[in-house]
Scaffold this active site. Structure first.
Site, PDB file in Angstrom:
ATOM      1  N   LYS A  35      52.215  45.308  46.499  1.00  0.00           N
ATOM      2  CA  LYS A  35      51.286  46.026  47.362  1.00  0.00           C
ATOM      3  C   LYS A  35      50.668  47.194  46.594  1.00  0.00           C
ATOM      4  O   LYS A  35      51.374  47.955  45.930  1.00  0.00           O
ATOM      5  CB  LYS A  35      51.996  46.548  48.608  1.00  0.00           C
ATOM      6  CG  LYS A  35      52.367  45.452  49.606  1.00  0.00           C
ATOM      7  CD  LYS A  35      51.134  44.840  50.234  1.00  0.00           C
ATOM      8  CE  LYS A  35      51.511  43.774  51.256  1.00  0.00           C
ATOM      9  NZ  LYS A  35      50.314  43.180  51.887  1.00  0.00           N
ATOM     10  N   LYS A  93      47.627  31.889  56.471  1.00  0.00           N
ATOM     11  CA  LYS A  93      48.825  32.208  57.241  1.00  0.00           C
ATOM     12  C   LYS A  93      48.772  31.431  58.546  1.00  0.00           C
ATOM     13  O   LYS A  93      47.754  31.458  59.249  1.00  0.00           O
ATOM     14  CB  LYS A  93      48.910  33.714  57.490  1.00  0.00           C
ATOM     15  CG  LYS A  93      48.994  34.517  56.199  1.00  0.00           C
ATOM     16  CD  LYS A  93      49.054  36.012  56.442  1.00  0.00           C
ATOM     17  CE  LYS A  93      49.161  36.752  55.110  1.00  0.00           C
ATOM     18  NZ  LYS A  93      49.207  38.223  55.266  1.00  0.00           N
TER      19      LYS A  93
END
Length: 329
Positions: free
Chosen positions: A109, A218
């Protein structure tokens, strides 16, 4: 799918759980999910709390597909997965990576609010140091950079031989502009689109505008395994299957999608159960030797009881379920 259930029929089949995170991730410290024990298996309804009902309804459609329907036939019996490194300090990186057994790819991240590019560089450097030169490293900015910021950041992060940068900018137009600018500047960092796929009314714009080299899909935000598979086929780009901070129930749907893809060139972001302090299933879907196996998951009754959400949160999720169910079509 078998006949779509009514809200009254679902009432006795749902369990709302609350699971603390090991570290803050995507602003979340405790993950809540509503699990459905359906006639065909278990499904997970866990849109983030800030999402509106129309967006959340896609997550419910995916949960109903899992609990009242079926998934496509798998074409592979194992799915490679990546480690996921939140926006932690470099000193925490070894402990985070240790929770991802055998993974040779890491997603890191970056562009976390309140942090700097120097923080990102230090974190990625720590990952490279721990995993070695042969590991693959990808970064995920969650749309946090402008085009100019992304150009600067990726030019500097390219030193670490990035596999790709996931959603460096927020819009499809910005991704397309960035991709062209990176090519002009000779910065060899492929672009992956995530939010521009899963949060878009028209996810195929990414391919039409030449905005990405790779798409991240997703299951829950796209409305189920079958719909996600259709989107991958229509885009015609390599796909990476990722999770949305799912329990093992939700992860099993992601693995089903990855196992059904005609091609799978990249490790998938489906090892995130390790970011929780606990899970609803025992054994849970944690990677072993860097892979997950396609399988239906049944939660453990003792775990469901232990992780049961407080009464006010139970009521909140049931109300959300009642509002979203009519929107699933």
């Amino acid at each position: 799918m078998s006949d779509r259930p009514t809200f009254n029929e679902l009432q006795g089949r749902v369990h709302v759980v609350s699971i603390p995170m090991r570290v803050r991730f995507r602003g979340v410290e405790t993950r809540e999910a509503l699990l459905i024990d359906g006639p065909c298996g278990w499904g997970e309804f866990a849109p983030f709390v800030e999402y509106g009902d129309a967006e959340a309804a896609r997550w419910l459609a995916a949960a109903l597909e899992a609990s009242y329907g079926s998934w496509p036939v798998a074409v592979r019996d194992a799915v490679p997965v990546n480690a996921t490194v939140p926006a932690v300090a470099p000193g925490q990186v070894p402990a985070v990576l240790a929770r991802f057994d055998g993974c040779t790819t890491a997603k890191v991240k970056v562009a976390e609010p309140g942090q700097t590019l120097a923080d990102d560089l230090d974190r990625v450097a720590a990952v490279r140091s721990v995993m070695g030169e042969r590991a693959r490293i990808r970064v995920d900015a969650n749309g946090g950079w402008s085009v100019d910021d992304a150009l600067d950041a990726l030019a500097r992060l390219a030193h670490f031989d990035l596999e790709y940068a996931e959603q460096p900018c927020a819009t499809v137009e910005e991704l397309a502009e960035l991709r062209r600018a990176l090519s002009r500047n000779g910065t060899d960092v492929p672009i992956a689109a995530d939010e521009s796929i899963r949060k878009a009314d028209d996810p195929l714009r990414v391919a039409r505008l030449g905005a990405a080299d790779i798409i991240v899909v997703k299951v829950a935000p796209l409305g189920g395994v079958r719909r996600a598979l259709d989107i991958v086929e229509a885009c015609g780009l390599p796909a990476v299957v990722s999770s949305a901070l799912d329990t093992s129930v939700g992860i099993s749907a992601g693995v089903a999608l990855a196992a059904a893809l005609p091609e799978l060139e990249h490790a998938c972001g489906l090892g995130t159960v390790g970011l929780f302090t606990s899970d609803v299933a025992r054994p849970n879907l944690l990677p072993v030797d860097g892979i997950l196996l396609p399988a239906r998951v049944r939660p453990d009754p003792a775990a469901l009881a232990k992780l049961s959400a407080p009464p006010d949160r139970q009521a909140w999720w049931r109300q959300r379920l009642s509002r979203c169910l009519p929107l699933t079509g």
